[in-house]
Design an enzyme around this catalytic site. Structure first.
Site, PDB file in Angstrom:
ATOM      1  N   ASN A   8     -11.712  23.685  -5.604  1.00 25.17           N
ATOM      2  CA  ASN A   8     -11.669  22.176  -5.334  1.00 25.17           C
ATOM      3  C   ASN A   8     -10.387  21.495  -4.902  1.00 25.17           C
ATOM      4  O   ASN A   8      -9.453  21.547  -5.487  1.00 25.17           O
ATOM      5  CB  ASN A   8     -12.079  21.811  -6.997  1.00 25.17           C
ATOM      6  CG  ASN A   8     -12.170  20.270  -7.034  1.00 25.17           C
ATOM      7  OD1 ASN A   8     -12.320  19.397  -6.114  1.00 25.17           O
ATOM      8  ND2 ASN A   8     -12.069  19.765  -8.443  1.00 25.17           N
ATOM      9  N   TRP A   9     -10.551  21.147  -3.591  1.00 27.74           N
ATOM     10  CA  TRP A   9      -9.391  20.693  -3.066  1.00 27.74           C
ATOM     11  C   TRP A   9      -9.055  19.162  -3.554  1.00 27.74           C
ATOM     12  O   TRP A   9      -8.074  18.486  -3.383  1.00 27.74           O
ATOM     13  CB  TRP A   9      -9.522  20.544  -1.528  1.00 27.74           C
ATOM     14  CG  TRP A   9      -9.878  21.917  -0.901  1.00 27.74           C
ATOM     15  CD1 TRP A   9      -9.749  23.008  -1.602  1.00 27.74           C
ATOM     16  CD2 TRP A   9     -10.176  22.321   0.434  1.00 27.74           C
ATOM     17  NE1 TRP A   9      -9.832  24.053  -0.511  1.00 27.74           N
ATOM     18  CE2 TRP A   9     -10.031  23.289   0.693  1.00 27.74           C
ATOM     19  CE3 TRP A   9     -10.156  21.475   1.555  1.00 27.74           C
ATOM     20  CZ2 TRP A   9     -10.393  24.180   1.932  1.00 27.74           C
ATOM     21  CZ3 TRP A   9     -10.368  21.822   2.754  1.00 27.74           C
ATOM     22  CH2 TRP A   9     -10.590  23.461   2.918  1.00 27.74           C
ATOM     23  N   LYS A  10     -10.086  18.800  -4.266  1.00 26.41           N
ATOM     24  CA  LYS A  10      -9.604  17.140  -5.066  1.00 26.41           C
ATOM     25  C   LYS A  10      -9.333  16.075  -3.836  1.00 26.41           C
ATOM     26  O   LYS A  10      -9.621  16.340  -2.583  1.00 26.41           O
ATOM     27  CB  LYS A  10      -8.643  17.316  -6.092  1.00 26.41           C
ATOM     28  CG  LYS A  10      -8.977  18.320  -6.871  1.00 26.41           C
ATOM     29  CD  LYS A  10      -8.248  18.192  -8.140  1.00 26.41           C
ATOM     30  CE  LYS A  10      -8.535  19.491  -9.194  1.00 26.41           C
ATOM     31  NZ  LYS A  10      -7.989  19.135 -10.588  1.00 26.41           N
ATOM     32  N   HIS A  93     -16.901  16.666 -13.555  1.00 26.65           N
ATOM     33  CA  HIS A  93     -15.500  17.120 -13.421  1.00 26.65           C
ATOM     34  C   HIS A  93     -14.835  16.195 -14.609  1.00 26.65           C
ATOM     35  O   HIS A  93     -15.262  15.134 -14.505  1.00 26.65           O
ATOM     36  CB  HIS A  93     -15.056  17.212 -12.201  1.00 26.65           C
ATOM     37  CG  HIS A  93     -13.490  17.964 -12.017  1.00 26.65           C
ATOM     38  ND1 HIS A  93     -12.468  17.177 -12.593  1.00 26.65           N
ATOM     39  CD2 HIS A  93     -13.187  19.202 -11.801  1.00 26.65           C
ATOM     40  CE1 HIS A  93     -11.367  17.839 -12.569  1.00 26.65           C
ATOM     41  NE2 HIS A  93     -11.948  19.260 -11.932  1.00 26.65           N
ATOM     42  N   GLU A 165     -14.228  24.145 -18.223  1.00 28.27           N
ATOM     43  CA  GLU A 165     -12.954  23.637 -17.911  1.00 28.27           C
ATOM     44  C   GLU A 165     -12.456  22.886 -19.113  1.00 28.27           C
ATOM     45  O   GLU A 165     -12.664  21.760 -19.136  1.00 28.27           O
ATOM     46  CB  GLU A 165     -13.063  22.862 -16.587  1.00 28.27           C
ATOM     47  CG  GLU A 165     -13.598  23.795 -15.479  1.00 28.27           C
ATOM     48  CD  GLU A 165     -13.043  23.087 -13.978  1.00 28.27           C
ATOM     49  OE1 GLU A 165     -12.367  23.590 -13.410  1.00 28.27           O
ATOM     50  OE2 GLU A 165     -13.156  21.779 -13.993  1.00 28.27           O
ATOM     51  N   SER A 215      -5.847  25.894 -14.416  1.00 23.71           N
ATOM     52  CA  SER A 215      -4.685  26.733 -14.021  1.00 23.71           C
ATOM     53  C   SER A 215      -5.024  28.078 -13.644  1.00 23.71           C
ATOM     54  O   SER A 215      -4.206  28.924 -14.067  1.00 23.71           O
ATOM     55  CB  SER A 215      -3.810  26.415 -15.254  1.00 23.71           C
ATOM     56  OG  SER A 215      -3.488  25.159 -15.501  1.00 23.71           O
ATOM     57  N   GLY A 236      -8.471  24.673  -8.882  1.00 25.82           N
ATOM     58  CA  GLY A 236      -7.936  23.522  -8.306  1.00 25.82           C
ATOM     59  C   GLY A 236      -6.830  23.811  -7.489  1.00 25.82           C
ATOM     60  O   GLY A 236      -6.619  24.187  -6.466  1.00 25.82           O
ATOM     61  N   GLY A 237      -5.546  23.554  -7.994  1.00 20.82           N
ATOM     62  CA  GLY A 237      -4.335  23.733  -7.369  1.00 20.82           C
ATOM     63  C   GLY A 237      -4.176  24.913  -6.623  1.00 20.82           C
ATOM     64  O   GLY A 237      -3.533  24.997  -5.413  1.00 20.82           O
TER      65      GLY A 237
END
Ligand code: PEP
Length: 262
Positions: A8-10, A93, A165, A215, A236-237
């Site tokens: 997920n590049w947000k 989300h 999540e 994470s 994510g990150g």
């Protein structure tokens, strides 16, 4: 069942940067029949990335959409408009729930709209830190899971992906995000499968993919993937770093192969 590795590049990368990053991934990612790799760029980049990607290697997900197909909804983009570009849609989300105040009603309408348009919804559920502290995790997971699926027929539930999540483990906004232990995740997965089984039956419960997100990095990915109930990861990150994302795909493949031998 396949293992899903979803990035997920947000709200990161310009359209040009997204294209360069996808190019890098396409060079590095190897395609495996039992590993489904998906990335979710910003809405702006979906059109060009859908032409650029090789769907045998990397499929696309939308991070958001409006639940109605067409009409007078200024500023919105519908899943009917996106369906030729993506295969998956992230729904519920925690950033949409808590920053943009999306309700369970919005979320269930989106899950239904994704299915109606032939896409796979990735329904995210998870408790906040204070809900966890007050012992409300089980109730929150039940409400978000059954709330999100309440417009879906029992036969269609296994066409959805459920991502657990825990909000306290998501790194994006909470700089003090904790890392969930595999035991935390194992317990949550067991609960989610139990609720699915009680509500929709054993077969549906077993056929519905369960992912973990929060994470996840290459150093801890294996600990979650080794859990019996884990069918993949939502990242994510770490999905913004090509080497991290591709290492996690290789770890998933190793775990899959090791499981197949037992
Ligand atoms: C997410 O936001 O879905 C997520 C899992 O983020 P991160 O991996 O950065 O915690």
């Amino acid at each position: 069942m396949k293992t899903y590795i979803i990035g997920n590049w947000k709200m990161n990368f310009t359209v040009g940067e997204s294209s360069l990053f996808l190019h890098k991934l396409l060079q590095r990612v190897r395609s495996y029949r039992d590993i489904e790799v998906v990335v979710s760029p910003s809405l702006m980049a979906l059109q060009s990335l859908s032409l650029q990607t090789d769907r045998r290697k990397i499929k696309l997900a939308t991070q958001n959409f409006y639940h109605r197909d067409f009409g007078a909804f200024t500023g919105e983009v519908s899943i009917a408009q996106l369906r030729s570009l993506v295969d998956y849609a992230i729904v519920g989300h925690s950033e949409r729930r808590y920053i943009f105040n999306e309700s369970d009603k919005d979320i269930r309408a989106k899950v239904a709209a994704a299915l109606r348009n032939g896409l796979t919804p990735i329904l995210c559920i998870g408790e906040t830190d204070s809900e966890r502290t007050f012992g409300e995790t089980a109730d929150v997971l039940r409400d978000q899971l059954l709330g999100g699926l309440s417009e879906v027929s029992a036969e269609e539930v296994s066409k959805c992906i459920i991502a657990y999540e825990p909000v306290w483990a998501i790194s994006g906004h909470d700089k003090a995000a904790k890392v969930a232990s595999p035991l935390d995740v194992k317990d949550a997965f067991a609960l989610i499968r139990k609720i699915l089984k009680e509500t929709y039956g054993k077969e549906t419960a077993e056929d519905t993919p369960l992912l973990f997100g929060g994470s996840v990095k290459s150093i801890n990915a294996e600990s979650y993937l080794l859990l019996e109930d884990c069918n993949g990861l939502l990242i994510g990150g770490a999905s913004l770093i090509a080497s991290e994302f591709t290492d996690i795909i290789e770890i998933a493949k190793r775990v899959k192969d090791a499981n197949a031998q037992h």
